[in-house]
Design a protein around this motif. Sequence first.
Motif, PDB file in Angstrom:
ATOM      1  N   GLY B 117     106.691  65.114 -12.589  1.00  0.00           N
ATOM      2  CA  GLY B 117     105.698  64.075 -12.859  1.00  0.00           C
ATOM      3  C   GLY B 117     104.628  64.502 -13.848  1.00  0.00           C
ATOM      4  N   ASN B 118     104.544  65.810 -14.124  1.00  0.00           N
ATOM      5  CA  ASN B 118     103.609  66.298 -15.133  1.00  0.00           C
ATOM      6  C   ASN B 118     104.378  66.700 -16.386  1.00  0.00           C
ATOM      7  OD1 ASN B 118     101.521  66.112 -13.239  1.00  0.00           O
ATOM      8  ND2 ASN B 118     101.959  68.166 -12.470  1.00  0.00           N
ATOM      9  N   ASP B 119     103.635  66.923 -17.451  1.00  0.00           N
ATOM     10  CA  ASP B 119     104.249  67.457 -18.665  1.00  0.00           C
ATOM     11  C   ASP B 119     103.684  68.839 -18.927  1.00  0.00           C
ATOM     12  OD1 ASP B 119     105.864  65.180 -19.613  1.00  0.00           O
ATOM     13  OD2 ASP B 119     103.919  64.183 -19.757  1.00  0.00           O
ATOM     14  N   MET B 120     104.582  69.743 -19.274  1.00  0.00           N
ATOM     15  CA  MET B 120     104.162  71.105 -19.596  1.00  0.00           C
ATOM     16  C   MET B 120     104.309  71.283 -21.102  1.00  0.00           C
ATOM     17  SD  MET B 120     103.712  74.375 -18.151  1.00  0.00           S
ATOM     18  CE  MET B 120     104.871  75.067 -16.995  1.00  0.00           C
ATOM     19  N   VAL B 121     103.181  71.538 -21.766  1.00  0.00           N
ATOM     20  CA  VAL B 121     103.182  71.720 -23.217  1.00  0.00           C
ATOM     21  C   VAL B 121     102.903  73.190 -23.511  1.00  0.00           C
ATOM     22  CG1 VAL B 121     102.084  71.061 -25.392  1.00  0.00           C
ATOM     23  CG2 VAL B 121     102.320  69.374 -23.554  1.00  0.00           C
ATOM     24  N   THR B 122     103.841  73.855 -24.144  1.00  0.00           N
ATOM     25  CA  THR B 122     103.635  75.257 -24.503  1.00  0.00           C
ATOM     26  C   THR B 122     103.340  75.334 -25.989  1.00  0.00           C
ATOM     27  OG1 THR B 122     105.182  75.901 -22.781  1.00  0.00           O
ATOM     28  CG2 THR B 122     104.621  77.586 -24.408  1.00  0.00           C
ATOM     29  N   CYS B 123     102.256  76.006 -26.345  1.00  0.00           N
ATOM     30  CA  CYS B 123     101.936  76.146 -27.762  1.00  0.00           C
ATOM     31  C   CYS B 123     101.567  77.567 -28.092  1.00  0.00           C
ATOM     32  CB  CYS B 123     100.845  75.167 -28.177  1.00  0.00           C
ATOM     33  SG  CYS B 123      99.458  75.085 -27.079  1.00  0.00           S
ATOM     34  N   GLU B 124     101.790  77.885 -29.359  1.00  0.00           N
ATOM     35  CA  GLU B 124     101.596  79.241 -29.832  1.00  0.00           C
ATOM     36  C   GLU B 124     100.637  79.177 -31.011  1.00  0.00           C
ATOM     37  OE1 GLU B 124     105.502  81.567 -29.416  1.00  0.00           O
ATOM     38  OE2 GLU B 124     104.883  81.837 -31.499  1.00  0.00           O
ATOM     39  N   THR B 125      99.534  79.921 -30.926  1.00  0.00           N
ATOM     40  CA  THR B 125      98.569  79.953 -32.018  1.00  0.00           C
ATOM     41  C   THR B 125      98.602  81.331 -32.665  1.00  0.00           C
ATOM     42  OG1 THR B 125      97.130  78.342 -30.931  1.00  0.00           O
ATOM     43  CG2 THR B 125      96.126  79.739 -32.602  1.00  0.00           C
ATOM     44  N   GLU B 126      98.953  81.357 -33.954  1.00  0.00           N
ATOM     45  CA  GLU B 126      99.002  82.617 -34.698  1.00  0.00           C
ATOM     46  C   GLU B 126      97.666  82.801 -35.395  1.00  0.00           C
ATOM     47  OE1 GLU B 126     101.639  84.733 -36.117  1.00  0.00           O
ATOM     48  OE2 GLU B 126     103.228  84.031 -34.759  1.00  0.00           O
ATOM     49  N   VAL B 127      97.008  83.929 -35.120  1.00  0.00           N
ATOM     50  CA  VAL B 127      95.714  84.211 -35.731  1.00  0.00           C
ATOM     51  C   VAL B 127      95.904  85.302 -36.778  1.00  0.00           C
ATOM     52  CG1 VAL B 127      93.350  84.981 -35.313  1.00  0.00           C
ATOM     53  CG2 VAL B 127      94.536  83.595 -33.585  1.00  0.00           C
ATOM     54  N   THR B 128      95.479  84.990 -38.007  1.00  0.00           N
ATOM     55  CA  THR B 128      95.638  85.947 -39.105  1.00  0.00           C
ATOM     56  C   THR B 128      94.280  86.212 -39.751  1.00  0.00           C
ATOM     57  OG1 THR B 128      96.245  84.090 -40.520  1.00  0.00           O
ATOM     58  CG2 THR B 128      98.043  85.396 -39.676  1.00  0.00           C
ATOM     59  N   ASP B 129      94.167  87.364 -40.424  1.00  0.00           N
ATOM     60  CA  ASP B 129      92.895  87.711 -41.053  1.00  0.00           C
ATOM     61  C   ASP B 129      92.873  87.240 -42.510  1.00  0.00           C
ATOM     62  OD1 ASP B 129      94.306  89.604 -42.539  1.00  0.00           O
ATOM     63  OD2 ASP B 129      93.628  91.296 -41.318  1.00  0.00           O
ATOM     64  N   ALA B 130      91.790  87.583 -43.226  1.00  0.00           N
ATOM     65  CA  ALA B 130      91.599  87.076 -44.591  1.00  0.00           C
ATOM     66  C   ALA B 130      92.700  87.544 -45.538  1.00  0.00           C
ATOM     67  CB  ALA B 130      90.222  87.498 -45.108  1.00  0.00           C
ATOM     68  N   SER B 131      93.346  88.680 -45.201  1.00  0.00           N
ATOM     69  CA  SER B 131      94.430  89.170 -46.063  1.00  0.00           C
ATOM     70  C   SER B 131      95.767  88.547 -45.691  1.00  0.00           C
ATOM     71  CB  SER B 131      94.520  90.701 -45.961  1.00  0.00           C
ATOM     72  OG  SER B 131      95.095  91.069 -44.717  1.00  0.00           O
ATOM     73  N   GLY B 132      95.753  87.714 -44.642  1.00  0.00           N
ATOM     74  CA  GLY B 132      96.992  87.074 -44.200  1.00  0.00           C
ATOM     75  C   GLY B 132      97.741  87.883 -43.159  1.00  0.00           C
ATOM     76  N   ALA B 133      97.193  89.049 -42.781  1.00  0.00           N
ATOM     77  CA  ALA B 133      97.880  89.905 -41.809  1.00  0.00           C
ATOM     78  C   ALA B 133      97.695  89.365 -40.384  1.00  0.00           C
ATOM     79  CB  ALA B 133      97.336  91.327 -41.890  1.00  0.00           C
ATOM     80  N   HIS B 134      98.735  89.532 -39.586  1.00  0.00           N
ATOM     81  CA  HIS B 134      98.707  89.079 -38.185  1.00  0.00           C
ATOM     82  C   HIS B 134      97.682  89.864 -37.377  1.00  0.00           C
ATOM     83  CE1 HIS B 134     100.165  89.126 -33.934  1.00  0.00           C
ATOM     84  NE2 HIS B 134     100.306  87.843 -34.173  1.00  0.00           N
ATOM     85  N   VAL B 135      96.884  89.177 -36.583  1.00  0.00           N
ATOM     86  CA  VAL B 135      95.916  89.841 -35.700  1.00  0.00           C
ATOM     87  C   VAL B 135      96.354  89.663 -34.247  1.00  0.00           C
ATOM     88  CG1 VAL B 135      93.511  89.943 -34.937  1.00  0.00           C
ATOM     89  CG2 VAL B 135      94.040  89.523 -37.352  1.00  0.00           C
ATOM     90  N   VAL B 136      96.580  88.423 -33.847  1.00  0.00           N
ATOM     91  CA  VAL B 136      96.959  88.173 -32.453  1.00  0.00           C
ATOM     92  C   VAL B 136      97.680  86.826 -32.367  1.00  0.00           C
ATOM     93  CG1 VAL B 136      94.657  87.228 -31.934  1.00  0.00           C
ATOM     94  CG2 VAL B 136      96.077  88.002 -30.048  1.00  0.00           C
ATOM     95  N   THR B 137      98.632  86.748 -31.453  1.00  0.00           N
ATOM     96  CA  THR B 137      99.265  85.470 -31.123  1.00  0.00           C
ATOM     97  C   THR B 137      98.826  85.081 -29.719  1.00  0.00           C
ATOM     98  OG1 THR B 137     101.181  85.947 -32.516  1.00  0.00           O
ATOM     99  CG2 THR B 137     101.467  84.260 -30.819  1.00  0.00           C
ATOM    100  N   ALA B 138      98.280  83.866 -29.607  1.00  0.00           N
ATOM    101  CA  ALA B 138      97.841  83.356 -28.310  1.00  0.00           C
ATOM    102  C   ALA B 138      98.820  82.272 -27.877  1.00  0.00           C
ATOM    103  CB  ALA B 138      96.435  82.792 -28.417  1.00  0.00           C
ATOM    104  N   THR B 139      99.436  82.477 -26.725  1.00  0.00           N
ATOM    105  CA  THR B 139     100.434  81.535 -26.217  1.00  0.00           C
ATOM    106  C   THR B 139      99.910  80.913 -24.924  1.00  0.00           C
ATOM    107  OG1 THR B 139     102.115  83.032 -27.089  1.00  0.00           O
ATOM    108  CG2 THR B 139     102.872  81.288 -25.609  1.00  0.00           C
ATOM    109  N   SER B 140      99.991  79.599 -24.830  1.00  0.00           N
ATOM    110  CA  SER B 140      99.449  78.905 -23.665  1.00  0.00           C
ATOM    111  C   SER B 140     100.404  77.850 -23.168  1.00  0.00           C
ATOM    112  CB  SER B 140      98.170  78.144 -24.021  1.00  0.00           C
ATOM    113  OG  SER B 140      97.366  78.887 -24.865  1.00  0.00           O
ATOM    114  N   SER B 141     100.410  77.679 -21.859  1.00  0.00           N
ATOM    115  CA  SER B 141     101.047  76.496 -21.293  1.00  0.00           C
ATOM    116  C   SER B 141      99.957  75.602 -20.740  1.00  0.00           C
ATOM    117  CB  SER B 141     102.012  76.875 -20.172  1.00  0.00           C
ATOM    118  OG  SER B 141     103.093  77.575 -20.719  1.00  0.00           O
TER     119      SER B 141
END
Lengths: 141, 149
Positions: B117-141
């Motif tokens: 009866g509920n909906d589960m939405v999983t999303c992934e946020t990619e955080v990058t710095d000014a040079s475009g390098a990966h810093v952290v990925t935050a994943t949430s449901s």
Amino acid sequence: MSETANGLGELEVGRVVAERDLHLTREGLVRYAGASGDFNAIHYRDDVAAAVGLPGVLAHGMLTMGAAVQPVIDWAGPSRVLDYQVRFTRPVVVDPESGAALHVVATVGKLDEGTARIDLTVTFADQTVLGKAQVVVATDR
Amino acid sequence: MPVNPEIQGRQYPPTAPYLVGREKVREFARAVQATHPEHHDVEAARAAGHADVIAPPTFAIVIQQLTWNQLLDDPTAGIVLERIVHGDQRFTASRPIVAGDELTAQLTVTRVRSLGGNDMVTCETEVTDASGAHVVTATSSLVVAGEAA
């Protein structure tokens, strides 16, 4: 509050590396709301919490997550944390007068090449409030 | 309106750069009861090899929330703040966030499914710095409650 000395080179599965009592207060919830930008009113207004059927004002899950990892950070150092995940399984009701007392136990759950998985048990009123609370720390630097 | 299943796979534009302030890091650290000197004391952070004070691992939520707002503001997504419960959260970091970082975040909806009866939405946020390098990925449901029965 008790802490175990840093012993990253001599870990074994099952060993408790840190343990701590945490205290959350209403003031702390307001502080977290401001710091994080999460102003959902269920975290600071009793009337709103009651109106949506909650037993009381709840701590932000992200506050519980953020505070629960601190014993591990003090033990391992903040730069060693590579991965941290939790499941929010039970709400933490923060009493306006007495707050909420949480207890954290951090245990070595798994050892791999260069990393250790530390499992957190976080309890409130003798019930766990976070599921699958796991911190992966680097052990090779 | 239930969650639109077609948002699965949808990627939102990168957020405007967020400049991580030293006092914001200290404020957030106090709020999560983080007392390690590298979160507060510039000299201690520099001695540990960082350019400035470093943020606690859950600080990325501040950046991630900016991307959640995109989801909430999307009228075709069917996600309403009042009906969201945070199900789980994960941060996978390449390095700590440091005061002075200019961070950009991009959200992708990785999964939408119905769950009792509920909906589960999983999303992934990619955080990058000014040079475009990966810093952290935050994943949430996010569990989005169904309409009252």
